[in-house]
Design a protein around this motif. Structure first.
Motif, PDB file in Angstrom:
ATOM      1  N   PRO A   1      -8.344   2.496   3.660  1.00  5.08           N
ATOM      2  CA  PRO A   1      -7.803   3.743   4.229  1.00  5.08           C
ATOM      3  C   PRO A   1      -6.286   3.789   3.998  1.00  5.08           C
ATOM      4  N   LEU A   2      -5.766   4.988   3.864  1.00  4.78           N
ATOM      5  CA  LEU A   2      -4.318   5.132   3.699  1.00  4.78           C
ATOM      6  C   LEU A   2      -3.612   4.666   4.966  1.00  4.78           C
TER       7      LEU A   2
ATOM      8  N   TYR B   1       1.298   3.223  -2.674  1.00  3.19           N
ATOM      9  CA  TYR B   1       0.848   4.125  -3.726  1.00  3.19           C
ATOM     10  C   TYR B   1      -0.587   4.533  -3.408  1.00  3.19           C
ATOM     11  N   ALA B   2      -0.763   5.783  -3.022  1.00  3.10           N
ATOM     12  CA  ALA B   2      -2.050   6.257  -2.515  1.00  3.10           C
ATOM     13  C   ALA B   2      -3.203   5.999  -3.486  1.00  3.10           C
ATOM     14  N   GLY B   3      -2.965   6.202  -4.782  1.00  2.00           N
ATOM     15  CA  GLY B   3      -4.028   5.987  -5.762  1.00  2.00           C
ATOM     16  C   GLY B   3      -4.496   4.548  -5.785  1.00  2.00           C
ATOM     17  N   HIS B   4      -3.569   3.625  -5.655  1.00  2.00           N
ATOM     18  CA  HIS B   4      -3.913   2.198  -5.663  1.00  2.00           C
ATOM     19  C   HIS B   4      -4.661   1.812  -4.378  1.00  2.00           C
ATOM     20  N   VAL B   5      -4.270   2.421  -3.266  1.00  2.13           N
ATOM     21  CA  VAL B   5      -4.950   2.158  -1.992  1.00  2.13           C
ATOM     22  C   VAL B   5      -6.408   2.632  -2.086  1.00  2.13           C
ATOM     23  N   ARG B   6      -6.592   3.852  -2.601  1.00  5.95           N
ATOM     24  CA  ARG B   6      -7.952   4.389  -2.746  1.00  5.95           C
ATOM     25  C   ARG B   6      -8.784   3.544  -3.699  1.00  5.95           C
ATOM     26  N   GLU B   7      -8.142   3.076  -4.785  1.00  7.31           N
ATOM     27  CA  GLU B   7      -8.788   2.232  -5.780  1.00  7.31           C
ATOM     28  C   GLU B   7      -9.383   0.972  -5.133  1.00  7.31           C
ATOM     29  N   GLN B   8      -8.724   0.464  -4.106  1.00  7.74           N
ATOM     30  CA  GLN B   8      -9.178  -0.738  -3.412  1.00  7.74           C
ATOM     31  C   GLN B   8     -10.179  -0.422  -2.305  1.00  7.74           C
ATOM     32  N   GLY B   9     -10.471   0.882  -2.088  1.00  6.69           N
ATOM     33  CA  GLY B   9     -11.418   1.276  -1.050  1.00  6.69           C
ATOM     34  C   GLY B   9     -10.864   1.122   0.356  1.00  6.69           C
TER      35      GLY B   9
ATOM     36  N   GLN C   1       0.824  -1.212   0.000  1.00  8.12           N
ATOM     37  CA  GLN C   1       0.000   0.000   0.000  1.00  8.12           C
ATOM     38  C   GLN C   1       0.859   1.263   0.000  1.00  8.12           C
TER      39      GLN C   1
END
Length: 167
Positions: free
Chosen positions: A97-98, A87-95, A85
């Motif tokens: 939390p950072l 890469y913030a965009g990939h984390v958000r993509e998976q729903g 986790q």
């Protein structure tokens, strides 16, 4: 695969072996007989190797065309430490939390294969995930290293295909 250790891929997609660097560009012979892991241990920071590569380049010494070689895994790593986790965009993509701190996990050394070698998909997985990653090769022992000194321990960067079973 010439059975020889390889120093690097030079300009023009040509590969120059350590033996050739010793013979033609002044790399100490005791370094030329090592595999990449041994070279990292004996030539911390790869100063001698980088200097020999520069002399070879300046002298117009070229190696074998990369297309004529079968590349094998460059290292048999002692450890593979991964950061999940990251890469913030990939984390958000998976729903998700950072994360508040780095999420570290390990992979086994036998997971490393050479260029073009097959990847064995576990029969039980239904969620194989493939990602391009930046791989950082740590070239010397490090423990409790400050952020300011961290790059002193990096020997190389390379691209890696990370393949994980998400289930």
């Amino acid at each position: 695969d010439l059975g020889l250790p390889v120093a690097g891929i030079l300009e023009g997609e040509r590969v120059l072996g350590l033996d050739r660097l010793a013979e033609a560009a002044g790399l100490p012979e005791e370094l030329a007989i090592l595999d990449p892991r041994g070279l990292l241990a004996e030539d911390e920071g790869l100063e001698a190797t980088r200097a020999a590569l520069a002399r070879a380049r300046d002298a117009g010494i070229t190696g074998v065309p990369r297309a004529e070689l079968r590349l094998v895994a460059p290292l048999d790593p002692g450890k593979i430490v991964c950061v999940g986790q990251n890469y913030a965009g990939h984390v958000r993509e998976q729903g998700l939390p950072l994360p508040t701190r780095p999420l570290l996990f390990a992979k086994f050394a036998n997971a490393v294969v050479g260029d073009g070698e097959p990847v064995i998909r576990p029969a039980t997985t239904h969620a194989l995930d493939l990602e391009a990653e930046l791989a950082v090769v740590i070239g010397r022992r490090a423990r409790r290293v400050t952020a300011a000194d961290a790059l002193d321990h990096v020997a190389a960067y390379t691209a890696a295909n990370d393949i994980s079973a998400r289930d």
